[in-house]
Write a protein that holds these residues in place. Structure first.
Motif, PDB file in Angstrom:
ATOM      1  N   UNK A  97     103.857  15.614  83.928  1.00 51.53           N
ATOM      2  CA  UNK A  97     103.584  14.232  83.529  1.00 51.53           C
ATOM      3  C   UNK A  97     103.694  14.079  82.017  1.00 51.53           C
ATOM      4  N   UNK A  98     103.086  14.999  81.275  1.00 49.88           N
ATOM      5  CA  UNK A  98     103.128  14.920  79.812  1.00 49.88           C
ATOM      6  C   UNK A  98     104.563  15.067  79.297  1.00 49.88           C
ATOM      7  N   UNK A  99     105.346  15.940  79.918  1.00 53.98           N
ATOM      8  CA  UNK A  99     106.733  16.135  79.482  1.00 53.98           C
ATOM      9  C   UNK A  99     107.567  14.874  79.719  1.00 53.98           C
ATOM     10  N   UNK A 100     107.400  14.258  80.903  1.00 53.72           N
ATOM     11  CA  UNK A 100     108.138  13.034  81.204  1.00 53.72           C
ATOM     12  C   UNK A 100     107.686  11.901  80.289  1.00 53.72           C
ATOM     13  N   UNK A 101     106.378  11.814  80.042  1.00 52.28           N
ATOM     14  CA  UNK A 101     105.854  10.781  79.146  1.00 52.28           C
ATOM     15  C   UNK A 101     106.442  10.940  77.747  1.00 52.28           C
ATOM     16  N   UNK A 102     106.573  12.167  77.278  1.00 48.02           N
ATOM     17  CA  UNK A 102     107.141  12.415  75.948  1.00 48.02           C
ATOM     18  C   UNK A 102     108.598  11.963  75.891  1.00 48.02           C
ATOM     19  N   UNK A 103     109.370  12.250  76.934  1.00 48.28           N
ATOM     20  CA  UNK A 103     110.774  11.837  76.962  1.00 48.28           C
ATOM     21  C   UNK A 103     110.905  10.312  76.993  1.00 48.28           C
ATOM     22  N   UNK A 110     113.669   5.315  70.311  1.00 47.29           N
ATOM     23  CA  UNK A 110     115.074   5.297  69.925  1.00 47.29           C
ATOM     24  C   UNK A 110     115.733   3.969  70.299  1.00 47.29           C
ATOM     25  N   UNK A 111     115.383   3.445  71.467  1.00 50.96           N
ATOM     26  CA  UNK A 111     115.971   2.188  71.922  1.00 50.96           C
ATOM     27  C   UNK A 111     115.574   1.034  71.018  1.00 50.96           C
ATOM     28  N   UNK A 112     114.318   1.018  70.564  1.00 50.58           N
ATOM     29  CA  UNK A 112     113.825  -0.111  69.775  1.00 50.58           C
ATOM     30  C   UNK A 112     114.154  -0.004  68.293  1.00 50.58           C
ATOM     31  N   UNK A 113     114.265   1.241  67.767  1.00 48.00           N
ATOM     32  CA  UNK A 113     114.424   1.396  66.322  1.00 48.00           C
ATOM     33  C   UNK A 113     115.615   2.261  65.911  1.00 48.00           C
ATOM     34  N   UNK A 114     116.295   2.867  66.891  1.00 46.64           N
ATOM     35  CA  UNK A 114     117.396   3.779  66.621  1.00 46.64           C
ATOM     36  C   UNK A 114     116.983   4.938  65.713  1.00 46.64           C
TER      37      UNK A 114
END
Length: 246
Positions: A97-103, A110-114
């Motif tokens: 869960x923590x790994x998926x949350x981090x991704x 990245x999507x919002x600020x590049x």
């Protein structure tokens, strides 16, 4: 001359059902370089006769050099692979869960600020809260029963065990959206604070060995440091948002 080792595999291959563990056993044997004598059990009668003849409870069954190795898990052990024991405790569900949350948090940033900014941390915590709540909501009844083993508020007020996953999901989603912070911050502080105290008391004061309800009622995650981390993260997220004036 063929010098590859050979194995005999008995597995269920019926018109309406092909045993998945038989497929896995076939794949594993071939991957290990075996020539497989693949013998199909095509009817329920054939399966029952085979089990009675060899004194086994399940199929598939693998034989190497005339010696019965056993089922798929036995075959994995034969090749030195680790096989989790039934009911064994594991941190893998919550770490996943923590790994998926981090991704997801990295993708949102990245999507919002590049670019990757400090916002990845609050996004990670909020996403983890939503994912953990989702797992609890798969079976609220089981979750609430496990939760009652250690949560101090749920032990005094049973309905809290049913409310908790909805509160965690709501707070996480609102924090991720940056909306209604006047509601999400107090909720996260409340449930995270009570949860942290409850886990600390159960594990480090009472020295109890319990399963954590953090990833739902069917998990074998031991109550301990990782369980405490879930609640501390919520508190830290709420305190951080207060400090930034949200």
């Amino acid at each position: 001359m063929n010098t590859r080792p050979t194995a005999v595999l008995y597995r269920m291959v019926m018109p309406a059902h092909v045993c998945p563990y038989g497929r896995k056993a076939m794949w594993l044997l071939r991957r290990k370089g075996f020539v497989v004598d693949d013998r199909h059990l095509t009817t329920r009668v054939e399966v029952d006769v085979f089990k009675a003849e060899h004194g086994v409870a399940t199929t598939p069954q693998t034989f190497i050099d005339g010696v019965r190795i056993g089922g798929y898990d036995d075959l994995r052990r034969h090749f030195g692979q680790r096989v989790p024991e039934a009911g064994a405790t594991s941190y893998i569900p919550v770490l996943a869960v923590f790994a998926v949350a981090a991704l997801i948090a990295l993708a949102i940033d990245w999507l919002s600020m590049r670019t990757i900014s400090w916002m990845v941390l609050p996004n990670f915590v909020a996403t983890a809260m939503c994912l953990l709540a989702m797992l609890k909501l798969q079976d609220v009844e089981k979750f609430s029963s496990m939760f009652l083993n250690y949560d101090l508020l749920a032990q005094r007020w049973v309905p809290y065990g049913y409310v908790y996953p909805f509160a965690e999901l709501g707070a996480g989603a609102l924090m991720l959206a940056g909306a209604l912070t006047w509601l999400s911050i107090p909720v996260a502080l409340f449930i995270g604070g009570i949860g942290a105290v409850s886990v600390f008391k159960a594990v480090y004061i009472d020295r109890r060995e319990l399963k954590c309800a953090c990833v739902g009622g069917s998990s074998n995650v031991p109550l301990g440091f990782v369980s405490l981390t879930e609640n501390v993260m919520m508190v830290a997220m709420a305190v951080g948002m207060l400090a930034m004036g949200f």
